[in-house]
Design an enzyme around this catalytic site. Structure first.
Site, short mmCIF file in Angstrom:
data_model
loop_
_atom_site.label_atom_id
_atom_site.label_comp_id
_atom_site.label_asym_id
_atom_site.label_seq_id
_atom_site.Cartn_x
_atom_site.Cartn_y
_atom_site.Cartn_z
N LYS A 188 0.85 -1.18 0.00
CA LYS A 188 0.00 0.00 0.00
C LYS A 188 0.89 1.23 0.00
O LYS A 188 1.70 1.43 0.90
CB LYS A 188 -0.90 -0.01 1.23
CG LYS A 188 -1.79 1.21 1.33
CD LYS A 188 -2.74 1.11 2.52
CE LYS A 188 -3.62 2.33 2.63
NZ LYS A 188 -4.53 2.24 3.78
N LYS A 241 -2.11 -1.49 -3.89
CA LYS A 241 -3.02 -0.35 -3.80
C LYS A 241 -2.23 0.94 -3.87
O LYS A 241 -1.23 1.06 -3.16
CB LYS A 241 -3.76 -0.45 -2.47
CG LYS A 241 -4.66 0.70 -2.17
CD LYS A 241 -5.21 0.53 -0.78
CE LYS A 241 -6.03 1.76 -0.47
NZ LYS A 241 -6.55 1.75 0.86
C1 PBG Z 1 -7.56 2.99 5.68
C2 PBG Z 1 -7.79 2.92 4.24
C3 PBG Z 1 -7.62 3.91 3.25
C4 PBG Z 1 -8.12 3.37 2.08
C5 PBG Z 1 -8.55 2.09 2.36
N1 PBG Z 1 -8.31 1.82 3.69
C6 PBG Z 1 -7.16 5.31 3.34
C7 PBG Z 1 -5.80 5.67 3.68
O1 PBG Z 1 -4.90 4.87 3.88
O2 PBG Z 1 -5.62 6.88 3.79
C8 PBG Z 1 -8.20 4.09 0.75
C9 PBG Z 1 -9.27 3.64 -0.15
C10 PBG Z 1 -9.56 4.52 -1.30
O3 PBG Z 1 -8.95 5.59 -1.53
O4 PBG Z 1 -10.47 4.16 -2.04
N2 PBG Z 1 -6.28 2.98 6.11
#
Ligand code: PBG
Length: 317
Positions: A188, A241
């Site tokens: 991520k 992601k």
């Molecule tokens: C929580 C999380 C996030 C997303 C999914 N789980 C946000 C972040 O890390 O700031 C992002 C999902 C999206 O942008 O569609 N940590």
């Protein structure tokens, strides 16, 4: 080359990548109250919804043949340590109970992260101005366990703390949830494309950013290391992601791990297409099906996308 492109039938015959509704997971935001259905300004067509509407939505997801849903909770109250995250009467726990009662066949994955539950909006417990890894991991294990107890089919940690997959796996195993799979947000990135989501989940960090725990965008070997670590710790499905700006990572991770792989087509990717389509600058249906197909072509088995329902409808046409 054009002999095999001359008609839709001929093109279908030699098509190398399929896009099916049963590869798509639909993210949903659940909130307290009754009959709530509140559109997220930055994500047209996406809603914060109360449990009664979530159940209706879940039925339509099942009807459309989608793979399942990924659930995010918006708690009534936030505090420094995110205690709403593992409250037995918490929003996710209550939503799971309702979903398992009313729509038992639908796969429900839950996001495991503290950012929606902490008053400061960070993904864990803050000590001395930064997120404390090991304290946070303990809370995440507690949170994942409470989701499993409430009926989650899959738990999906998205926090990017080190060692959380191992901690969650052992908490689940010790309490009788050895068969609950972990889908880890393994690679991520610290991405600007999460912007619209933070409005939807009400989870913007109040100070600083997430760069001390999410991956630095220029890195690719590091993503492979993250994935291998999560696999070693017991992840069943790994995730990359965002998706579209990171298709090289999707491709590379699939080649190097051969593991079940999900890619998250995040909020910013969704909102860009919505905004351009609203201006008449591109054909939304074609653009979305092309983008989702390219995520599959890069190597993702599963795609998490806010376009899931619309895509399933278009794929049926
Ligand atoms: C929580 C999380 C996030 C997303 C999914 N789980 C946000 C972040 O890390 O700031 C992002 C999902 C999206 O942008 O569609 N940590």
């Amino acid at each position: 080359m054009r002999r095999l492109r001359q008609s839709p039938q001929m093109r279908r015959l030699v098509r190398e990548t399929d896009l099916l509704a049963d590869r798509l997971i639909y993210p949903l935001f659940v909130t307290h109250g009754k009959d709530v259905y509140k559109e997220v300004g930055s994500m047209p067509g996406c809603y914060q919804m109360s449990i009664n509407n979530l159940v209706k939505e879940a039925r339509s997801v099942l009807e459309l043949g989608l793979a399942g849903i990924l659930l995010f909770g918006i708690p009534a109250e936030k505090d420094e340590v995110g205690s709403g995250a593992y409250d037995e009467e918490g929003i996710i726990q209550m939503a799971l109970a309702a979903l398992k009662e009313e729509v038992p066949d639908l796969i429900v994955a839950t996001d495991v992260c503290l950012c929606e539950y902490t008053s400061h909006g960070h993904c864990g417990i803050v000590r001395d101005g930064d997120v404390d890894n090991d304290l946070t991991v303990e809370m995440l294990a507690k949170m994942a366990l409470s989701h499993a107890e409430a009926g989650a089919d899959i738990v999906a940690p998205s926090d990017m703390m080190d060692g959380r997959v191992a901690a969650i796996r052992s908490a689940l195993d010790n309490e009788g949830f050895a068969s609950t799979p972990i889908m880890s947000y393994a690679a991520k990135y610290a991405s600007a494309f999460y912007g619209p989501f933070r409005e939807a989940a009400e989870s913007s960090p109040e100070f600083g950013d997430r760069r001390t725990y999410q991956i630095d965008p220029p890195n690719s070997d590091e993503a492979v290391r993250e994935c291998l670590l999560d696999i070693e710790e017991g992840a069943d499905i790994i995730m990359v992601k965002p998706a579209l700006p990171y298709l090289d990572i999707v491709y590379r991770i699939k080649q190097e791990t051969k593991f079940p792989l999900a890619a998250y087509n995040v909020s910013g990717e969704f909102s860009m297409v919505k905004a351009a389509a609203a201006k008449g600058w591109l054909d939304e249906k074609q653009a979305v099906l092309e983008a989702l197909t390219s995520i599959r072509r890069a190597g993702a088995d599963i795609i998490i996308t806010y376009h899931a329902k619309e895509a399933a409808g278009w794929l049926r046409e």
